[in-house]
Design a protein around this motif. Structure first.
Motif, mmCIF file in Angstrom:
data_model
loop_
_atom_site.group_PDB
_atom_site.id
_atom_site.type_symbol
_atom_site.label_atom_id
_atom_site.label_comp_id
_atom_site.label_asym_id
_atom_site.label_seq_id
_atom_site.Cartn_x
_atom_site.Cartn_y
_atom_site.Cartn_z
ATOM 1 N N ASP A 1 17.758 3.424 -8.990
ATOM 2 C CA ASP A 1 16.492 3.358 -8.257
ATOM 3 C C ASP A 1 16.581 2.381 -7.089
ATOM 4 O OD1 ASP A 1 15.188 5.261 -9.778
ATOM 5 O OD2 ASP A 1 14.170 3.805 -11.071
ATOM 6 N N ARG A 2 17.159 1.211 -7.344
ATOM 7 C CA ARG A 2 17.298 0.211 -6.270
ATOM 8 C C ARG A 2 18.181 0.747 -5.145
ATOM 9 N NH1 ARG A 2 17.629 -3.421 -10.702
ATOM 10 N NH2 ARG A 2 19.892 -3.338 -10.556
ATOM 11 N N ALA A 3 19.304 1.380 -5.512
ATOM 12 C CA ALA A 3 20.221 1.908 -4.498
ATOM 13 C C ALA A 3 19.569 3.050 -3.704
ATOM 14 C CB ALA A 3 21.510 2.391 -5.157
ATOM 15 N N ARG A 4 18.848 3.919 -4.384
ATOM 16 C CA ARG A 4 18.182 5.039 -3.711
ATOM 17 C C ARG A 4 17.122 4.524 -2.746
ATOM 18 N NH1 ARG A 4 13.590 7.549 -4.066
ATOM 19 N NH2 ARG A 4 12.947 6.429 -5.923
ATOM 20 N N ILE A 5 16.327 3.580 -3.206
ATOM 21 C CA ILE A 5 15.271 3.023 -2.341
ATOM 22 C C ILE A 5 15.898 2.307 -1.148
ATOM 23 C CG2 ILE A 5 13.423 1.304 -2.229
ATOM 24 C CD1 ILE A 5 12.781 2.106 -5.171
ATOM 25 N N ALA A 6 16.956 1.541 -1.390
ATOM 26 C CA ALA A 6 17.622 0.840 -0.287
ATOM 27 C C ALA A 6 18.205 1.837 0.706
ATOM 28 C CB ALA A 6 18.715 -0.072 -0.831
ATOM 29 N N GLY A 7 18.811 2.907 0.226
ATOM 30 C CA GLY A 7 19.376 3.918 1.117
ATOM 31 C C GLY A 7 18.309 4.617 1.941
ATOM 32 N N LEU A 8 17.222 4.992 1.297
ATOM 33 C CA LEU A 8 16.129 5.650 2.022
ATOM 34 C C LEU A 8 15.493 4.703 3.032
ATOM 35 C CD1 LEU A 8 14.437 7.687 -0.859
ATOM 36 C CD2 LEU A 8 15.862 8.562 1.005
ATOM 37 N N THR A 9 15.381 3.433 2.666
ATOM 38 C CA THR A 9 14.826 2.438 3.588
ATOM 39 C C THR A 9 15.729 2.280 4.801
ATOM 40 O OG1 THR A 9 13.771 1.267 1.763
ATOM 41 C CG2 THR A 9 14.087 0.032 3.809
ATOM 42 N N CYS A 10 17.024 2.194 4.554
ATOM 43 C CA CYS A 10 17.989 2.060 5.652
ATOM 44 C C CYS A 10 17.900 3.271 6.580
ATOM 45 C CB CYS A 10 19.395 1.914 5.087
ATOM 46 S SG CYS A 10 20.668 1.676 6.343
ATOM 47 N N GLN A 11 17.864 4.451 6.012
ATOM 48 C CA GLN A 11 17.770 5.670 6.811
ATOM 49 C C GLN A 11 16.478 5.681 7.625
ATOM 50 O OE1 GLN A 11 17.754 9.276 4.526
ATOM 51 N NE2 GLN A 11 17.542 10.584 6.309
ATOM 52 N N SER A 12 15.384 5.324 7.005
ATOM 53 C CA SER A 12 14.098 5.316 7.712
ATOM 54 C C SER A 12 14.088 4.285 8.826
ATOM 55 C CB SER A 12 12.956 5.036 6.733
ATOM 56 O OG SER A 12 12.851 6.069 5.793
ATOM 57 N N GLN A 13 14.680 3.111 8.568
ATOM 58 C CA GLN A 13 14.719 2.095 9.623
ATOM 59 C C GLN A 13 15.589 2.557 10.784
ATOM 60 O OE1 GLN A 13 15.736 -1.671 7.833
ATOM 61 N NE2 GLN A 13 13.597 -2.135 7.477
ATOM 62 N N TYR A 14 16.699 3.198 10.480
ATOM 63 C CA TYR A 14 17.549 3.719 11.558
ATOM 64 C C TYR A 14 16.774 4.748 12.378
ATOM 65 C CZ TYR A 14 21.030 6.388 14.050
ATOM 66 O OH TYR A 14 21.720 7.041 15.022
ATOM 67 N N GLU A 15 16.113 5.669 11.690
ATOM 68 C CA GLU A 15 15.363 6.703 12.390
ATOM 69 C C GLU A 15 14.209 6.120 13.206
ATOM 70 O OE1 GLU A 15 14.356 9.415 9.261
ATOM 71 O OE2 GLU A 15 16.358 10.320 9.255
ATOM 72 N N SER A 16 13.660 4.982 12.756
ATOM 73 C CA SER A 16 12.575 4.361 13.516
ATOM 74 C C SER A 16 13.088 3.714 14.802
ATOM 75 C CB SER A 16 11.845 3.332 12.672
ATOM 76 O OG SER A 16 12.608 2.151 12.526
ATOM 77 N N LEU A 17 14.385 3.428 14.862
ATOM 78 C CA LEU A 17 14.944 2.829 16.064
ATOM 79 C C LEU A 17 15.259 3.867 17.144
ATOM 80 C CD1 LEU A 17 17.375 0.209 14.514
ATOM 81 C CD2 LEU A 17 15.124 -0.176 15.492
ATOM 82 N N VAL A 18 15.457 5.102 16.723
ATOM 83 C CA VAL A 18 15.751 6.169 17.665
ATOM 84 C C VAL A 18 14.440 6.624 18.298
ATOM 85 C CG1 VAL A 18 16.737 8.474 17.902
ATOM 86 C CG2 VAL A 18 17.724 6.866 16.272
ATOM 87 N N PRO A 19 14.367 6.643 19.619
ATOM 88 C CA PRO A 19 13.107 7.065 20.254
ATOM 89 C C PRO A 19 12.750 8.499 19.859
ATOM 90 C CG PRO A 19 14.630 6.149 21.880
ATOM 91 C CD PRO A 19 15.373 6.268 20.588
ATOM 92 N N PRO A 20 11.455 8.783 19.727
ATOM 93 C CA PRO A 20 11.044 10.137 19.327
ATOM 94 C C PRO A 20 11.341 11.166 20.404
ATOM 95 C CG PRO A 20 9.116 8.765 19.799
ATOM 96 C CD PRO A 20 10.330 7.913 19.934
#
Length: 152
Positions: free
Chosen positions: A133-152
């Motif tokens: 659960d911790r690894a999945r949440i951390a991975g999804l968080t990392c992915q979401s943060q990366y995607e938030s850095l890319v302009p829409p």
């Protein structure tokens, strides 16, 4: 000849004035572009910061849900282990025959070993589930943060 010189000087004066005007306009346009660029950069930085904060808040909620689920699973696992230990303790059968007593003791030992094995397996499964659960949440968080850095 003086008329030519005067016309020449006037032409140079007009040319210098035009050049100064063009230079001033170019400087003004450059300054405006710089101000607009800074404003756009600040807006993008603000958008990214807000997106990352939203991702962090979502990840915190997911961790809380996962922790609550893990606590419930731990409690259920503990009840199951207690029940298994009680069952293992009651396996012995009272008898007067020594062979039956020996079989009952062997069955009790086997039930205790199985109960212990079940308890350890359940505990390890809970640890692995929490780690997953911790690894999945951390991975999804990392992915979401990366995607938030890319302009829409």
């Amino acid at each position: 000849m003086g008329g030519y010189w005067g016309a020449y000087q006037h032409g140079r004066s007009v040319e210098r004035t035009d050049a100064a005007l063009k230079s001033s306009q170019r400087d003004s346009d450059d300054h405006l572009a710089e101000v607009l660029g800074e404003r756009d950069a600040r807006q993008e930085e603000q958008r990214r910061a807000e997106a990352q904060e939203e991702v962090r808040a979502h990840a915190q909620k997911e961790r809380q849900v996962a922790d609550a689920g893990a606590a419930g699973a731990d409690a259920a696992g503990q009840r199951m282990r207690d029940d298994a230990a009680k069952l293992a303790a009651t396996v012995s059968c009272p008898a007067t025959d020594t062979t039956a007593i020996a079989r009952g003791q062997a069955a009790t030992r086997a039930a205790m070993v199985l109960s212990d094995l079940l308890a350890r397996a359940d505990k390890r499964a809970g640890e692995l589930a929490k780690a997953y659960d911790r690894a999945r949440i951390a991975g999804l968080t990392c992915q979401s943060q990366y995607e938030s850095l890319v302009p829409p």
